[in-house]
Scaffold this motif. Structure first.
Motif, PDB file in Angstrom:
ATOM      1  N   CYS A  93       5.675  16.299 -11.588  1.00  0.00           N
ATOM      2  CA  CYS A  93       4.921  15.925 -10.378  1.00  0.00           C
ATOM      3  C   CYS A  93       4.523  14.453 -10.448  1.00  0.00           C
ATOM      4  CB  CYS A  93       3.666  16.790 -10.240  1.00  0.00           C
ATOM      5  SG  CYS A  93       3.964  18.571 -10.232  1.00  0.00           S
ATOM      6  N   THR A  94       5.502  13.601 -10.741  1.00  0.00           N
ATOM      7  CA  THR A  94       5.198  12.196 -11.008  1.00  0.00           C
ATOM      8  C   THR A  94       5.214  11.312  -9.768  1.00  0.00           C
ATOM      9  OG1 THR A  94       7.518  12.037 -11.695  1.00  0.00           O
ATOM     10  CG2 THR A  94       5.861  12.141 -13.427  1.00  0.00           C
ATOM     11  N   GLY A  95       5.323  11.914  -8.589  1.00  0.00           N
ATOM     12  CA  GLY A  95       5.158  11.163  -7.346  1.00  0.00           C
ATOM     13  C   GLY A  95       6.207  10.099  -7.124  1.00  0.00           C
ATOM     14  N   GLY A  96       5.788   8.981  -6.518  1.00  0.00           N
ATOM     15  CA  GLY A  96       6.702   7.889  -6.212  1.00  0.00           C
ATOM     16  C   GLY A  96       6.031   6.557  -6.469  1.00  0.00           C
ATOM     17  N   ARG A  97       6.815   5.523  -6.513  1.00  0.00           N
ATOM     18  CA  ARG A  97       6.290   4.160  -6.680  1.00  0.00           C
ATOM     19  C   ARG A  97       6.634   3.343  -5.443  1.00  0.00           C
ATOM     20  NH1 ARG A  97      10.986   4.555  -9.501  1.00  0.00           N
ATOM     21  NH2 ARG A  97      12.547   2.917  -9.222  1.00  0.00           N
ATOM     22  N   PRO A  98       5.897   2.289  -5.170  1.00  0.00           N
ATOM     23  CA  PRO A  98       6.147   1.487  -3.963  1.00  0.00           C
ATOM     24  C   PRO A  98       7.551   0.891  -3.965  1.00  0.00           C
ATOM     25  CG  PRO A  98       4.038   0.921  -4.934  1.00  0.00           C
ATOM     26  CD  PRO A  98       4.722   1.801  -5.918  1.00  0.00           C
ATOM     27  N   LYS A  99       8.189   0.935  -2.820  1.00  0.00           N
ATOM     28  CA  LYS A  99       9.515   0.347  -2.654  1.00  0.00           C
ATOM     29  C   LYS A  99       9.319  -1.072  -2.125  1.00  0.00           C
ATOM     30  CE  LYS A  99      12.089   2.129   0.534  1.00  0.00           C
ATOM     31  NZ  LYS A  99      12.904   3.135   1.258  1.00  0.00           N
ATOM     32  N   LEU A 100       9.033  -1.997  -3.035  1.00  0.00           N
ATOM     33  CA  LEU A 100       8.788  -3.384  -2.638  1.00  0.00           C
ATOM     34  C   LEU A 100      10.078  -4.011  -2.127  1.00  0.00           C
ATOM     35  CD1 LEU A 100       6.535  -4.693  -5.555  1.00  0.00           C
ATOM     36  CD2 LEU A 100       5.824  -3.732  -3.368  1.00  0.00           C
ATOM     37  N   PHE A 101       9.972  -4.827  -1.075  1.00  0.00           N
ATOM     38  CA  PHE A 101      11.177  -5.470  -0.543  1.00  0.00           C
ATOM     39  C   PHE A 101      11.641  -6.629  -1.417  1.00  0.00           C
ATOM     40  CE2 PHE A 101       7.631  -7.587   1.629  1.00  0.00           C
ATOM     41  CZ  PHE A 101       7.929  -8.916   1.402  1.00  0.00           C
ATOM     42  N   THR A 102      10.780  -7.076  -2.337  1.00  0.00           N
ATOM     43  CA  THR A 102      11.178  -8.076  -3.320  1.00  0.00           C
ATOM     44  C   THR A 102      10.369  -7.846  -4.591  1.00  0.00           C
ATOM     45  OG1 THR A 102      11.464 -10.448  -3.764  1.00  0.00           O
ATOM     46  CG2 THR A 102       9.484  -9.797  -2.557  1.00  0.00           C
ATOM     47  N   PRO A 120      11.011   7.970  -5.395  1.00  0.00           N
ATOM     48  CA  PRO A 120      10.602   9.023  -6.333  1.00  0.00           C
ATOM     49  C   PRO A 120      10.670   8.545  -7.784  1.00  0.00           C
ATOM     50  CG  PRO A 120      11.998   9.952  -4.629  1.00  0.00           C
ATOM     51  CD  PRO A 120      12.021   8.456  -4.427  1.00  0.00           C
ATOM     52  N   ASN A 121       9.659   8.906  -8.562  1.00  0.00           N
ATOM     53  CA  ASN A 121       9.514   8.472  -9.948  1.00  0.00           C
ATOM     54  C   ASN A 121      10.263   9.412 -10.891  1.00  0.00           C
ATOM     55  OD1 ASN A 121       8.254   6.188 -10.929  1.00  0.00           O
ATOM     56  ND2 ASN A 121       6.221   6.909 -10.369  1.00  0.00           N
ATOM     57  N   THR A 122      11.549   9.227 -11.022  1.00  0.00           N
ATOM     58  CA  THR A 122      12.367  10.164 -11.798  1.00  0.00           C
ATOM     59  C   THR A 122      12.863   9.611 -13.132  1.00  0.00           C
ATOM     60  OG1 THR A 122      14.378   9.384 -10.688  1.00  0.00           O
ATOM     61  CG2 THR A 122      13.206  11.233  -9.662  1.00  0.00           C
ATOM     62  N   GLU A 123      12.738   8.297 -13.361  1.00  0.00           N
ATOM     63  CA  GLU A 123      13.418   7.644 -14.481  1.00  0.00           C
ATOM     64  C   GLU A 123      13.227   8.294 -15.854  1.00  0.00           C
ATOM     65  OE1 GLU A 123      12.036   6.164 -12.054  1.00  0.00           O
ATOM     66  OE2 GLU A 123      13.551   4.843 -11.188  1.00  0.00           O
ATOM     67  N   PRO A 124      11.993   8.674 -16.257  1.00  0.00           N
ATOM     68  CA  PRO A 124      11.842   9.199 -17.622  1.00  0.00           C
ATOM     69  C   PRO A 124      12.535  10.536 -17.857  1.00  0.00           C
ATOM     70  CG  PRO A 124       9.722   8.571 -16.650  1.00  0.00           C
ATOM     71  CD  PRO A 124      10.713   8.608 -15.547  1.00  0.00           C
ATOM     72  N   PHE A 125      13.021  11.170 -16.799  1.00  0.00           N
ATOM     73  CA  PHE A 125      13.532  12.534 -16.931  1.00  0.00           C
ATOM     74  C   PHE A 125      15.055  12.640 -16.804  1.00  0.00           C
ATOM     75  CE2 PHE A 125       9.372  12.363 -14.900  1.00  0.00           C
ATOM     76  CZ  PHE A 125       8.614  13.039 -15.839  1.00  0.00           C
ATOM     77  N   LEU A 126      15.710  11.574 -16.386  1.00  0.00           N
ATOM     78  CA  LEU A 126      17.137  11.669 -16.081  1.00  0.00           C
ATOM     79  C   LEU A 126      18.032  11.493 -17.299  1.00  0.00           C
ATOM     80  CD1 LEU A 126      17.273   9.661 -12.719  1.00  0.00           C
ATOM     81  CD2 LEU A 126      17.006  12.132 -13.071  1.00  0.00           C
ATOM     82  N   VAL A 158       8.126  13.415  -5.904  1.00  0.00           N
ATOM     83  CA  VAL A 158       9.242  13.197  -6.823  1.00  0.00           C
ATOM     84  C   VAL A 158      10.441  14.076  -6.499  1.00  0.00           C
ATOM     85  CG1 VAL A 158       8.649  14.939  -8.580  1.00  0.00           C
ATOM     86  CG2 VAL A 158       9.742  12.789  -9.285  1.00  0.00           C
ATOM     87  N   CYS A 159      10.230  15.120  -5.696  1.00  0.00           N
ATOM     88  CA  CYS A 159      11.314  16.080  -5.444  1.00  0.00           C
ATOM     89  C   CYS A 159      11.813  16.002  -4.008  1.00  0.00           C
ATOM     90  CB  CYS A 159      10.863  17.505  -5.771  1.00  0.00           C
ATOM     91  SG  CYS A 159       9.804  18.266  -4.527  1.00  0.00           S
ATOM     92  N   THR A 160      13.002  16.561  -3.812  1.00  0.00           N
ATOM     93  CA  THR A 160      13.597  16.675  -2.482  1.00  0.00           C
ATOM     94  C   THR A 160      13.953  18.131  -2.240  1.00  0.00           C
ATOM     95  OG1 THR A 160      14.525  14.436  -2.638  1.00  0.00           O
ATOM     96  CG2 THR A 160      15.476  15.918  -0.974  1.00  0.00           C
ATOM     97  N   ALA A 161      13.401  18.701  -1.178  1.00  0.00           N
ATOM     98  CA  ALA A 161      13.650  20.111  -0.859  1.00  0.00           C
ATOM     99  C   ALA A 161      15.085  20.272  -0.391  1.00  0.00           C
ATOM    100  CB  ALA A 161      12.676  20.567   0.224  1.00  0.00           C
ATOM    101  N   CYS A 162      15.892  21.026  -1.132  1.00  0.00           N
ATOM    102  CA  CYS A 162      17.316  21.164  -0.829  1.00  0.00           C
ATOM    103  C   CYS A 162      17.703  22.601  -0.477  1.00  0.00           C
ATOM    104  CB  CYS A 162      18.155  20.652  -2.000  1.00  0.00           C
ATOM    105  SG  CYS A 162      18.052  18.843  -2.192  1.00  0.00           S
ATOM    106  N   TRP A 163      16.721  23.411  -0.120  1.00  0.00           N
ATOM    107  CA  TRP A 163      17.057  24.730   0.404  1.00  0.00           C
ATOM    108  C   TRP A 163      17.282  24.619   1.916  1.00  0.00           C
ATOM    109  CZ3 TRP A 163      11.961  23.723  -1.410  1.00  0.00           C
ATOM    110  CH2 TRP A 163      10.966  23.713  -0.433  1.00  0.00           C
ATOM    111  N   GLU A 164      17.791  25.673   2.531  1.00  0.00           N
ATOM    112  CA  GLU A 164      17.973  25.702   3.975  1.00  0.00           C
ATOM    113  C   GLU A 164      16.597  25.874   4.616  1.00  0.00           C
ATOM    114  OE1 GLU A 164      19.853  25.253   7.464  1.00  0.00           O
ATOM    115  OE2 GLU A 164      20.876  25.181   5.509  1.00  0.00           O
ATOM    116  N   PRO A 165      16.070  24.827   5.253  1.00  0.00           N
ATOM    117  CA  PRO A 165      14.688  24.905   5.728  1.00  0.00           C
ATOM    118  C   PRO A 165      14.552  25.713   7.011  1.00  0.00           C
ATOM    119  CG  PRO A 165      15.638  22.810   6.358  1.00  0.00           C
ATOM    120  CD  PRO A 165      16.686  23.531   5.556  1.00  0.00           C
ATOM    121  N   SER A 166      13.326  26.116   7.303  1.00  0.00           N
ATOM    122  CA  SER A 166      13.013  26.726   8.588  1.00  0.00           C
ATOM    123  C   SER A 166      13.347  25.717   9.693  1.00  0.00           C
ATOM    124  CB  SER A 166      11.523  27.082   8.645  1.00  0.00           C
ATOM    125  OG  SER A 166      11.080  27.204   9.986  1.00  0.00           O
TER     126      SER A 166
END
Length: 499
Positions: free
Chosen positions: A107-116, A320-326, A358-366
């Protein structure tokens, strides 16, 4: 046992934001370890179930010790994760500890996507420290530039006083993530008028970090953003009521001055010296907006305009903050860089779950639900992930929670209550829909999305009291063709009519 030896725990949760803390709280008796990069965690307070799917709550920043006092079975470790060894069911932390788990939730959330990157004049709002830095810089600023059109940008441009704000958005209207052009037009006048006095100051305790581990609670500490931005290396996300009870004021005696530049992005950033040289080289005078004094930084937009300012705020979304887990694992990643999860919040690695930003729901949504990285969904996902972890451990079946049946969100923009329901912006409907709109300037904006005569979405701005009725109409899929535009007739009490 030394720190180098792995410690065993049935459940391990990584991340001290809303998703991680909510997940942790669902195990009142089992031993559980929460790994968080900062001494502050995010807790849900004043929770209220408004309707079947609508939730209203506050987000409070607290020392992790409060969580351990409330739940004696919880052990909080303040350290970022260095590596996940999914095959061995082991997590290694930056402080050298190792934990074996039966079930892990990321549940590591996300970090800002800075444009620079690495520009001292570009600030991304991410955690308590950067929020305090923003407040400090703003206090001496005469003009700032805000880049972005999401929740952070919407709140920021409205709350700042005593400072001119240049707001650059890539879309044709403000708040494109949440609104159509009609709703944006309803809100724009709020940027041109003085804000109303706040009736009740925020009285909740604010904590901030003082040094590496110490905690304090100064009156100036604050939290920001309607979406869960969490930097795993720097600390937890910031809360949704950052403007309550604090002073976001610049160096000028102006109340509220916002200029919006539409359909443009950043083309180039200049230091004061670079900008002066470029003007000399091109034999062109500085633009009227830029030559008032010598600004520390200049920003050139793709529409050809250049503005000087004291600093720039990047509010252009999260990654999404995924780096330490990949590394070394077989975790499937979605197009938006989130960890792919199924309808049990499970990733592609056995016994590894994920929840929140940090996650993306990839099931068939309602048909009436879509993922948006907001506080409400972080709480719902964390809660549901805990139920799935427990059920899977006991090999018990579990159905997808009802909260995923209908997208619903309550927030506040420009001092207006805002409720979003279902396909509120006609997402994915193409041309197969019609809109009904009711607007009373300065009072309310109501938009209904209909498809084949049935309500599939709604935007409610102001105190409309229509959210529960519209929620029921979307869930029940009642054919409303016979009502036509009378559906939004202000002289008809629609709540009583459909109840």
């Amino acid at each position: 046992m030394t720190d180098k030896q792995a410690k065993r725990s049935k459940f391990v949760v990584v991340g001290g934001g809303i998703a991680g803390v909510t997940c942790t709280e669902q195990f009142p008796s089992d031993q559980i370890v929460l790994l968080t990069a900062a001494p502050l965690i995010k807790a849900v307070t004043n929770f209220k179930q408004v309707s079947k799917t609508l939730e209203d709550f506050d987000v409070e920043e607290q020392p992790s010790s409060i969580l351990q006092e409330k739940y004696p079975n919880v052990r909080v470790i303040q350290s970022a994760v260095r590596q996940l060894q999914a095959k061995e069911h082991k997590v290694q932390t930056e402080n050298g500890e190792e934990f074996n788990y039966e079930k892990l939730c990321i549940c590591t959330g996300g970090r800002p996507k800075l444009f620079t990157q690495d520009n001292p004049y570009v600030l991304g709002i991410r955690d308590t420290d950067s929020a305090q830095e923003f407040q400090k810089r703003l206090s001496t600023a005469k003009r700032i530039v805000v880049i972005g059109n999401g929740g952070i940008a919407l709140e920021l441009v409205y709350e700042v006083e005593g400072c001119e704000v240049i707001w650059a958005v890539k879309d044709k209207a403000i708040g494109n993530t949440f609104f159509d052009a009609g709703a944006a037009q309803f809100l724009v006048p709020s940027l041109e008028t003085d804000k109303p006095e706040r009736a009740v100051p925020c009285k909740r305790t604010r904590y901030t970090t003082d040094g590496a581990n110490a905690l304090s609670a100064p009156s100036g500490a604050f939290v920001i953003s309607d979406r869960g931005v969490q930097n795993q290396a720097l600390g937890s996300a910031l809360g949704p009521d950052w403007h309550e009870g604090i002073k976001l004021k610049g160096a000028q005696e102006v109340s509220h001055r916002v200029h919006v530049e539409y359909q443009c992005e950043v083309q180039k950033i200049y230091t004061a010296e670079d900008f002066r040289l470029s003007q000399q080289r091109d034999s062109q005078p500085a633009s009227e907006m830029s030559k008032v004094g010598l600004w520390p930084v200049y920003i050139q937009l793709t529409n050809g305009k250049t503005y000087g300012c004291d600093f720039i705020v990047s509010a252009t979304g999260v990654i999404p903050n995924t780096e330490p887990f990949l590394h070394g694992n077989s975790l499937a990643v979605a197009v938006d860089s989130g960890l792919r999860v199924d309808d049990h919040m499970q990733t592609s690695e056995p016994d590894v779950y994920a929840a929140g930003d940090v996650c993306t729901a990839c099931w068939e949504p309602s048909p009436m639900w879509q993922q948006m990285r907001l506080w409400t969904q972080a709480r719902q996902m964390g809660w549901y992930a805990a139920r799935c972890m427990a059920a899977d451990l006991l090999q018990e079946p579990i159905e997808l929670d009802f909260c995923f049946e209908l997208f619903s969100h309550i927030t506040k923009f420009f001092n207006y209550k805002v409720v979003l329901l279902g396909k509120f912006n006609a997402q994915g409907l193409g041309q197969d829909h019609e809109l009904l709109v009711r607007c009373t300037k300065g009072h309310e904006y109501v938009k209904v999305v209909l498809s084949q005569g049935r309500m599939v979405g709604a935007v409610l701005i102001g105190d409309t009291d229509l959210e529960e009725t519209f929620e029921n109409l979307i869930l029940n899929q009642m054919d409303l063709s016979a009502y036509g535009e009378e559906l939004l007739n202000p002289n008809i009490d629609i709540e009583d009519y459909f109840d």
